[in-house]
Design a protein around this motif. Structure first.
Motif, PDB file in Angstrom:
ATOM      1  N   MET A   1      -7.243  19.761  45.300  1.00  0.00           N
ATOM      2  CA  MET A   1      -6.159  20.459  44.609  1.00  0.00           C
ATOM      3  C   MET A   1      -4.817  20.204  45.313  1.00  0.00           C
ATOM      4  SD  MET A   1      -7.227  21.706  41.871  1.00  0.00           S
ATOM      5  CE  MET A   1      -5.777  22.618  41.371  1.00  0.00           C
ATOM      6  N   GLU A   2      -4.851  20.207  46.643  1.00  0.00           N
ATOM      7  CA  GLU A   2      -3.613  19.949  47.401  1.00  0.00           C
ATOM      8  C   GLU A   2      -3.113  18.528  47.163  1.00  0.00           C
ATOM      9  OE1 GLU A   2      -4.564  20.944  51.413  1.00  0.00           O
ATOM     10  OE2 GLU A   2      -4.648  23.085  50.945  1.00  0.00           O
TER      11      GLU A   2
ATOM     12  N   LEU B   1      -3.611  16.720  44.420  1.00  0.00           N
ATOM     13  CA  LEU B   1      -3.041  16.684  43.069  1.00  0.00           C
ATOM     14  C   LEU B   1      -1.680  17.394  43.046  1.00  0.00           C
ATOM     15  CD1 LEU B   1      -6.255  17.558  41.004  1.00  0.00           C
ATOM     16  CD2 LEU B   1      -5.168  15.338  41.165  1.00  0.00           C
ATOM     17  N   SER B   2      -1.625  18.522  43.755  1.00  0.00           N
ATOM     18  CA  SER B   2      -0.369  19.285  43.806  1.00  0.00           C
ATOM     19  C   SER B   2       0.746  18.471  44.445  1.00  0.00           C
ATOM     20  CB  SER B   2      -0.548  20.563  44.625  1.00  0.00           C
ATOM     21  OG  SER B   2      -1.566  21.338  44.095  1.00  0.00           O
TER      22      SER B   2
ATOM     23  N   TYR C   1       2.458  16.361  42.005  1.00  0.00           N
ATOM     24  CA  TYR C   1       3.380  17.136  41.167  1.00  0.00           C
ATOM     25  C   TYR C   1       4.597  17.617  41.975  1.00  0.00           C
ATOM     26  CZ  TYR C   1       0.773  17.197  36.853  1.00  0.00           C
ATOM     27  OH  TYR C   1       0.185  16.811  35.672  1.00  0.00           O
TER      28      TYR C   1
ATOM     29  N   LEU D   1      -2.204  22.971  37.352  1.00  0.00           N
ATOM     30  CA  LEU D   1      -1.154  22.083  37.859  1.00  0.00           C
ATOM     31  C   LEU D   1       0.153  22.339  37.104  1.00  0.00           C
ATOM     32  CD1 LEU D   1      -3.306  18.855  38.159  1.00  0.00           C
ATOM     33  CD2 LEU D   1      -2.383  20.203  40.051  1.00  0.00           C
TER      34      LEU D   1
ATOM     35  N   TYR E   1      -9.286  31.591  40.847  1.00  0.00           N
ATOM     36  CA  TYR E   1      -8.960  30.506  41.782  1.00  0.00           C
ATOM     37  C   TYR E   1      -7.462  30.188  41.718  1.00  0.00           C
ATOM     38  CZ  TYR E   1      -8.805  26.109  44.219  1.00  0.00           C
ATOM     39  OH  TYR E   1      -8.463  25.123  45.114  1.00  0.00           O
TER      40      TYR E   1
ATOM     41  N   TYR F   1      -4.982  30.182  44.692  1.00  0.00           N
ATOM     42  CA  TYR F   1      -4.363  28.918  45.110  1.00  0.00           C
ATOM     43  C   TYR F   1      -2.837  29.031  45.144  1.00  0.00           C
ATOM     44  CZ  TYR F   1      -3.348  23.986  45.524  1.00  0.00           C
ATOM     45  OH  TYR F   1      -2.877  22.788  45.983  1.00  0.00           O
TER      46      TYR F   1
ATOM     47  N   SER G   1      -1.106  28.580  48.783  1.00  0.00           N
ATOM     48  CA  SER G   1      -0.638  27.218  49.050  1.00  0.00           C
ATOM     49  C   SER G   1       0.872  27.221  48.803  1.00  0.00           C
ATOM     50  CB  SER G   1      -1.315  26.219  48.106  1.00  0.00           C
ATOM     51  OG  SER G   1      -0.821  26.391  46.802  1.00  0.00           O
TER      52      SER G   1
ATOM     53  N   TYR H   1       2.248  25.377  46.668  1.00  0.00           N
ATOM     54  CA  TYR H   1       2.457  24.741  45.373  1.00  0.00           C
ATOM     55  C   TYR H   1       3.133  25.681  44.374  1.00  0.00           C
ATOM     56  CZ  TYR H   1       1.643  22.185  41.092  1.00  0.00           C
ATOM     57  OH  TYR H   1       1.828  21.522  39.908  1.00  0.00           O
TER      58      TYR H   1
ATOM     59  N   PHE I   1       4.596  23.880  37.380  1.00  0.00           N
ATOM     60  CA  PHE I   1       5.627  23.678  36.359  1.00  0.00           C
ATOM     61  C   PHE I   1       5.309  24.535  35.143  1.00  0.00           C
ATOM     62  CE2 PHE I   1       6.147  19.393  38.336  1.00  0.00           C
ATOM     63  CZ  PHE I   1       7.499  19.507  38.611  1.00  0.00           C
TER      64      PHE I   1
ATOM     65  N   ARG J   1       8.194  26.397  38.608  1.00  0.00           N
ATOM     66  CA  ARG J   1       9.313  25.453  38.485  1.00  0.00           C
ATOM     67  C   ARG J   1       9.587  25.180  37.013  1.00  0.00           C
ATOM     68  NH1 ARG J   1       7.630  20.364  41.782  1.00  0.00           N
ATOM     69  NH2 ARG J   1       5.533  21.093  41.314  1.00  0.00           N
TER      70      ARG J   1
END
Lengths: 248, 139
Positions: free
Chosen positions: A230-231, A233-234, A237, B11, B87, B91, B95, B97, B100, B116
């Motif tokens: 996941m990291e 893939l992130s 992005y 994502l 999850y 996440y 994280s 992250y 979008f 974002r």
């Protein structure tokens, strides 16, 4: 279908565990019962039970699938499904074999500095996934395990031979994402996590980002953590920005 | 009733697109049948449900919340229809992250995730008064 295979594998693991305990208990109880009852047939009965349990154990072990299916692949598919449009296709190519099978051996040598240590290496690509995500980005994900086994043999003062096995597992995560140029613009930053492992190829319609990340572990039973992928893939992005489109 | 306010994706976030037929008793947003969950006779959205579950697990756990990723806690959980949302919350919160969201209906419900949006889209949020809650997000 993969759910069914995973359930069968889980049952197989439980059966193997039960069979292992049955062998142990049959031998112990058989020995005690044989000695206390002075009856050879009773002892033989337990030996027969142990033999059946042992056969079941080896059968289950021979047909065991990689735990990657239950602990990584199925959770990963569940997450990927969220990013794929309904009716979208996820093309998967899986190899659930034992990565330390002979056909995946890539080398074997006796280490020069340590003559009593033999090193064997294995490589297996166990997952290849390809799909188009809901934002119309193309995604290719490949996971390869590289295993190094070091087998050290030593003889102690009493002449007993001891074998020590050490493993190093490298999970290579290769990601290739094609971002549509009309949806995403490349961010002009070369920093951030995995920036050095990332290569960018600008295309007419899509910008392709390739990332390779390596996750390591020292045990062959450890599965690749979901977060590692996941990291990765992130981080792809993280390298782009949304482009404002007409009508938005 | 308006469209379901739950966002799909990890994502990137996107609108569910289905008609909202219930109202979440926690966040008061409209929610479709697929994203509705029932907890002790309350109707809630899958996102509030997953957040609640995830926060309860984190509170129970002996270590910091990020010490145990969901998959390590129970490998079978992926089969649960709420697992992906649980999850996702874990996440985003653990994280760096920031997902979008290219849609129109940004809601401050996702402020914790630092979503974002468009890099040059601030003007659009002022024009769009029909957004469910607050227009575009300025990340």
């Amino acid at each position: 279908m993969l759910d069914t295979v995973a359930n069968l594998d889980r049952s197989g693991d439980q059966l193997r565990k039960m069979a292992g305990w049955s062998v142990f208990l049959s031998v112990v109880i058989g020995f005690i019962a044989g000695v206390t009852s002075h009856s050879f047939p009773v002892f033989l009965l337990f030996v027969a039970l142990a033999a059946v349990a042992l056969a079941i154990y080896f059968f289950a072990r021979h047909n065991d699938l990689s735990n990657n299916l239950r602990k990584f692949i199925l959770p990963m598919i569940t997450l990927m499904r969220e990013d794929i449009d309904r009716g979208g296709t996820l093309t998967l190519r899986l190899n659930l074999s034992d990565p330390m099978a002979k056909e995946y051996q890539t080398g074997s040598e006796t280490l020069r500095k340590r003559m009593n240590t033999e090193q064997t290496t294995y490589q297996l690509t166990w997952m290849e996934a390809r799909t188009v995500l809901a934002d119309d980005s193309t995604l290719e994900l490949t996971i390869t395990d590289q295993i190094r086994q070091r087998k050290t043999t030593r003889r102690n003062a009493r002449g007993k031979v001891k074998v020590k096995l050490k493993y190093r597992v490298r999970h290579l995560i290769d990601v290739r994402i094609g971002f549509r140029r009309d949806s995403y613009a490349l961010a002009h930053q070369e920093s951030g996590p995995y920036a050095s492992d990332m290569s960018v190829k600008e295309g007419e319609k899509r910008n392709m980002l390739r990332i390779r990340r390596v996750a390591q572990s020292s045990s062959i039973t450890d599965t690749l953590p979901l977060n590692a992928v996941m990291e990765t893939l992130s981080s792809a992005y993280g390298r782009v920005n949304l482009v404002k489109q007409e009508g938005n | 009733m308006s469209k379901c306010a739950v966002k799909r994706g990890i994502l990137t976030l996107r609108d569910c697109g289905e008609e909202g037929i219930n109202t979440c008793s926690i966040c008061a947003r409209p929610v479709c049948a697929e994203h509705t969950r029932i907890r002790s006779s309350d109707t809630i959205c899958v996102e509030c449900f997953a957040k609640g579950e995830e926060e309860a697990k984190s509170a129970k756990g002996p270590k910091a919340p990020n010490a145990h990723p969901p998959v390590a806690r129970n490998e079978e959980e992926w089969n649960d229809p709420d697992w992906a949302y649980s999850y996702r919350h874990y996440y985003y919160m653990n994280s760096s992250y920031n997902p979008f969201y290219p849609g129109h209906y940004y809601s401050d419900y996702y402020d914790d995730y630092d979503v974002r949006s468009f890099t040059q889209g601030e003007d659009a949020q002022l024009d769009d008064e029909s957004a469910v809650a607050g227009g575009f997000h300025d990340s």
